[in-house]
Design a protein around this motif. Structure first.
Motif, PDB file in Angstrom:
ATOM      1  N   TYR A  92       0.860  -1.181   0.000  1.00 35.61           N
ATOM      2  CA  TYR A  92       0.000   0.000   0.000  1.00 35.61           C
ATOM      3  C   TYR A  92       0.898   1.232   0.000  1.00 35.61           C
ATOM      4  O   TYR A  92       1.859   1.308   0.771  1.00 35.61           O
ATOM      5  N   ILE A  94       1.063   5.760  -0.618  1.00 36.91           N
ATOM      6  CA  ILE A  94       0.390   7.058  -0.772  1.00 36.91           C
ATOM      7  C   ILE A  94       1.413   8.017  -1.374  1.00 36.91           C
ATOM      8  O   ILE A  94       2.556   8.097  -0.917  1.00 36.91           O
ATOM      9  N   ARG A 108      -3.333  13.570  -4.969  1.00 38.76           N
ATOM     10  CA  ARG A 108      -3.143  12.494  -3.992  1.00 38.76           C
ATOM     11  C   ARG A 108      -3.420  11.169  -4.702  1.00 38.76           C
ATOM     12  O   ARG A 108      -4.480  10.996  -5.325  1.00 38.76           O
ATOM     13  N   GLU A 110      -3.544   7.079  -4.045  1.00 37.36           N
ATOM     14  CA  GLU A 110      -3.509   5.884  -3.191  1.00 37.36           C
ATOM     15  C   GLU A 110      -3.318   4.670  -4.092  1.00 37.36           C
ATOM     16  O   GLU A 110      -3.973   4.562  -5.132  1.00 37.36           O
ATOM     17  N   PHE A 124     -10.137  -0.010  -1.971  1.00 37.19           N
ATOM     18  CA  PHE A 124      -9.717   1.017  -1.012  1.00 37.19           C
ATOM     19  C   PHE A 124     -10.719   1.201   0.125  1.00 37.19           C
ATOM     20  O   PHE A 124     -10.454   1.940   1.076  1.00 37.19           O
TER      21      PHE A 124
END
Length: 317
Positions: A92, A94, A108, A110, A124
């Protein structure tokens, strides 16, 4: 804000791609760092997340003035960069992009990596991405900028000597073993009146191209990184980051030139102040005369240009 979810499959396993991702990002950043533009690494250090555990945080400056469209160059500095901060708690991650010059700009991303062919929904959690905003990217057939094309990275003819995988053929996502998917939820916001929609769409187009090129390269370079340990690839990453930073600094020093002086306009309205500043004044006609005629010389005395030798800050703070 414009949000899209991208799904990009590769003929790899999630465990393999932990090495491949680090190798690809380092090599790709090095290749793109030319002519004073590219990626400068400011920090790369261990980090711990209360939910995702031990990982790595990196902070970079991405210089990209020449890559912007002409309509966007009109309202940004000549030397322009965005700050990338990434938290890698594999599988995972970011990644966030910001710019101090444009406070209402934010990206942003993810990412979750899974061993499937991209058919999992809502990986998510929370509110699922609307189906119209889910984009499947095919590293074999989807178009991308021609300038990035290399015969050695053409997956229709690529064969891995180490693993025997390849070449990819139409429908490979349904038949390839192994297979994994990068799920990327991208939030893009540029809240500037008159530019928001156009800029957010441009950014998503740029992100789509980068994702296609990067994931294609990760596969095409499989024989370069397959068999590396995490320690090996971290050492490779460190070496290329130092090399890339030195490349940017070297170009910066070679191309450095004196910045132009700037002028400041000062409005002065009385003769006494002008004399104190050492400025000779022309005879000022009385009000009766001035009302009947206007002289270019007398009117030009109402303001003066004082040249101040200083430097404009070309970097946004």
């Amino acid at each position: 804000m414009l949000t899209k979810e991208y799904r990009i499959c590769m003929p790899l396993t999630v465990d393999e791609y932990q090495i491949g991702q680090l190798y690809m990002i380092s090599k790709h950043s090095s290749e793109q760092s030319v002519g004073g533009e590219g990626v400068e690494v400011l920090r790369n250090e261990p980090d711990t997340h209360p939910q995702h555990g031990v990982g790595q945080v990196t902070e970079k400056r991405v210089y990209l003035s020449s890559k912007l469209p002409n309509w966007m160059k009109g309202f940004i500095p000549r030397i322009f960069y965005v700050t990338e901060t990434a938290w890698n708690f594999y599988p995972y991650t970011i990644t966030e992009y910001s710019c101090s010059f444009i406070p209402k700009f934010n990206i942003r991303i993810e990412t979750k990596f899974q061993n499937d062919n991209g058919q999992s929904d809502n990986v998510f959690g929370g509110s699922p991405t609307p189906k119209d905003n889910v984009c499947f990217l095919d590293i074999l057939t989807d178009p991308y900028p021609e300038k990035h094309y290399k015969t050695s990275e053409d997956l229709s003819s690529w064969v891995s000597a180490k693993t025997g995988r390849g070449p990819l053929v139409d429908g490979w996502r349904n038949s390839s073993k192994p297979i994994m998917c990068s799920y990327k939820k991208v939030h893009c916001s540029f809240e500037v009146y008159g530019f928001q929609t156009r800029t957010e769409e441009f950014i998503h187009k740029a992100i789509r191209d980068i994702l296609l090129v990067g994931h294609r390269q990760a596969v095409a370079w499989l024989d370069d990184w397959h068999g590396m340990s995490l320690e090996d690839v971290r050492e490779y990453e460190k070496h290329l980051q130092e090399e890339t930073n030195n490349k940017l600094k070297s170009t910066e020093n070679k191309e450095a030139a004196p910045r132009p002086a700037f002028s400041r306009s000062i409005s002065v309205t009385d003769e006494c102040s002008l004399k104190k500043m050492g400025v000779r004044t022309a005879a000022i006609p009385n009000s009766a005369t001035s009302s009947s005629s206007s002289s270019p010389k007398s009117s030009s005395c109402s303001s003066m240009e004082v040249s101040s030798k200083g430097r404009l800050n070309s970097m946004p703070e």
